[in-house]
Design a protein around this motif. Sequence first.
Motif, short mmCIF file in Angstrom:
data_model
loop_
_atom_site.label_atom_id
_atom_site.label_comp_id
_atom_site.label_asym_id
_atom_site.label_seq_id
_atom_site.Cartn_x
_atom_site.Cartn_y
_atom_site.Cartn_z
N LEU A 4 -0.23 -14.04 16.53
CA LEU A 4 -0.72 -12.67 16.58
C LEU A 4 -1.91 -12.56 15.66
O LEU A 4 -1.86 -13.00 14.51
CB LEU A 4 0.37 -11.69 16.11
N LEU A 5 -3.00 -11.99 16.15
CA LEU A 5 -4.21 -11.82 15.35
C LEU A 5 -4.52 -10.33 15.25
O LEU A 5 -4.69 -9.66 16.27
CB LEU A 5 -5.40 -12.55 15.99
N PHE A 6 -4.57 -9.84 14.02
CA PHE A 6 -4.92 -8.45 13.76
C PHE A 6 -6.34 -8.46 13.21
O PHE A 6 -6.58 -8.92 12.09
CB PHE A 6 -3.94 -7.82 12.76
N PRO A 12 -5.04 -1.91 3.94
CA PRO A 12 -4.70 -3.16 3.25
C PRO A 12 -3.27 -3.58 3.60
O PRO A 12 -2.40 -2.74 3.80
CB PRO A 12 -4.83 -2.82 1.77
N VAL A 13 -3.04 -4.87 3.68
CA VAL A 13 -1.71 -5.40 3.95
C VAL A 13 -1.23 -6.09 2.68
O VAL A 13 -1.80 -7.09 2.25
CB VAL A 13 -1.72 -6.39 5.14
N ARG A 14 -0.17 -5.53 2.09
CA ARG A 14 0.36 -6.07 0.85
C ARG A 14 1.77 -6.63 1.01
O ARG A 14 2.30 -7.24 0.10
CB ARG A 14 0.36 -4.99 -0.22
N ARG A 15 2.37 -6.39 2.17
CA ARG A 15 3.76 -6.83 2.40
C ARG A 15 3.94 -7.17 3.87
O ARG A 15 3.38 -6.52 4.74
CB ARG A 15 4.71 -5.71 1.97
N LEU A 92 3.05 -9.91 -0.46
CA LEU A 92 1.88 -10.78 -0.41
C LEU A 92 1.04 -10.66 -1.68
O LEU A 92 0.31 -11.58 -2.02
CB LEU A 92 1.03 -10.45 0.82
N GLU A 93 1.14 -9.55 -2.38
CA GLU A 93 0.36 -9.36 -3.61
C GLU A 93 0.81 -10.30 -4.72
O GLU A 93 0.01 -10.69 -5.56
CB GLU A 93 0.47 -7.92 -4.10
N ASP A 94 2.10 -10.66 -4.73
CA ASP A 94 2.61 -11.53 -5.79
C ASP A 94 1.83 -12.84 -5.88
O ASP A 94 1.56 -13.33 -6.95
CB ASP A 94 4.10 -11.84 -5.58
N GLY A 95 1.48 -13.40 -4.73
CA GLY A 95 0.73 -14.64 -4.71
C GLY A 95 -0.76 -14.42 -4.47
O GLY A 95 -1.47 -15.34 -4.09
N GLN A 96 -1.23 -13.20 -4.66
CA GLN A 96 -2.63 -12.86 -4.42
C GLN A 96 -3.04 -13.14 -2.96
O GLN A 96 -4.15 -13.52 -2.68
CB GLN A 96 -3.56 -13.63 -5.38
N ASN A 97 -2.10 -12.92 -2.03
CA ASN A 97 -2.35 -13.17 -0.61
C ASN A 97 -2.46 -11.90 0.21
O ASN A 97 -2.37 -11.94 1.42
CB ASN A 97 -1.26 -14.06 -0.03
N SER A 98 -2.64 -10.74 -0.44
CA SER A 98 -2.76 -9.51 0.32
C SER A 98 -4.07 -9.53 1.11
O SER A 98 -4.99 -10.28 0.80
CB SER A 98 -2.72 -8.29 -0.61
N ALA A 99 -4.10 -8.73 2.16
CA ALA A 99 -5.28 -8.67 3.04
C ALA A 99 -6.06 -7.40 2.75
O ALA A 99 -5.50 -6.31 2.70
CB ALA A 99 -4.85 -8.71 4.49
N ASP A 100 -7.35 -7.54 2.55
CA ASP A 100 -8.22 -6.41 2.24
C ASP A 100 -8.78 -5.80 3.52
O ASP A 100 -8.78 -6.42 4.59
CB ASP A 100 -9.36 -6.87 1.34
N LEU A 101 -9.30 -4.58 3.39
CA LEU A 101 -9.92 -3.89 4.52
C LEU A 101 -11.03 -4.74 5.13
O LEU A 101 -11.79 -5.40 4.42
CB LEU A 101 -10.51 -2.56 4.07
N CYS A 125 2.76 -4.10 6.06
CA CYS A 125 2.86 -2.85 5.28
C CYS A 125 1.84 -2.80 4.18
O CYS A 125 1.44 -3.83 3.62
CB CYS A 125 4.26 -2.75 4.67
N GLU A 126 1.44 -1.58 3.84
CA GLU A 126 0.51 -1.37 2.74
C GLU A 126 1.25 -1.37 1.43
O GLU A 126 2.36 -0.96 1.31
CB GLU A 126 -0.22 -0.04 2.92
#
Length: 126
Positions: A4-6, A12-15, A92-101, A125-126
């Motif tokens: 799946l590609l978003f 932002p995607v943090r979880r 995802l934030e724990d490992g600095q892997n969250s997705a930015d806008l 999820c944000e």
Amino acid sequence: ALTLLFRNITRPVRRFDVVTLRSTSSLWKDGLAKFVIVTGGDFSHGSEIAEASSRSARETSFEISAELIVEGRRTSGSGGDQHISYHFGLDLEDGQNSADLGTDVLVRIILTNGSKFKILGLMLCE
């Protein structure tokens, strides 16, 4: 495998959360799926842009088993099969892997064992 590609996310995607089936049934219990989440890249455009963004992309992966282990119950005993919905959440934030806008999020699901694996829900999820 399922990919799946978003593209160009607007929040932002943090979880990442997934809900799956866990079961004592022989139909489901051998299932094992690997989830790979790639954030921070631009995967939806030409190969040069995708190649350049792959250097900044971050990958996180984990596996989930469909087997439900019930203490005190023999797998071949009488009493019928048991099924539950299983929720797994990954910050995802724990490992600095969250997705930015404006970046892309890629989710790949690979069946690594068994012939069936049931996904009841996926959440970014944000």
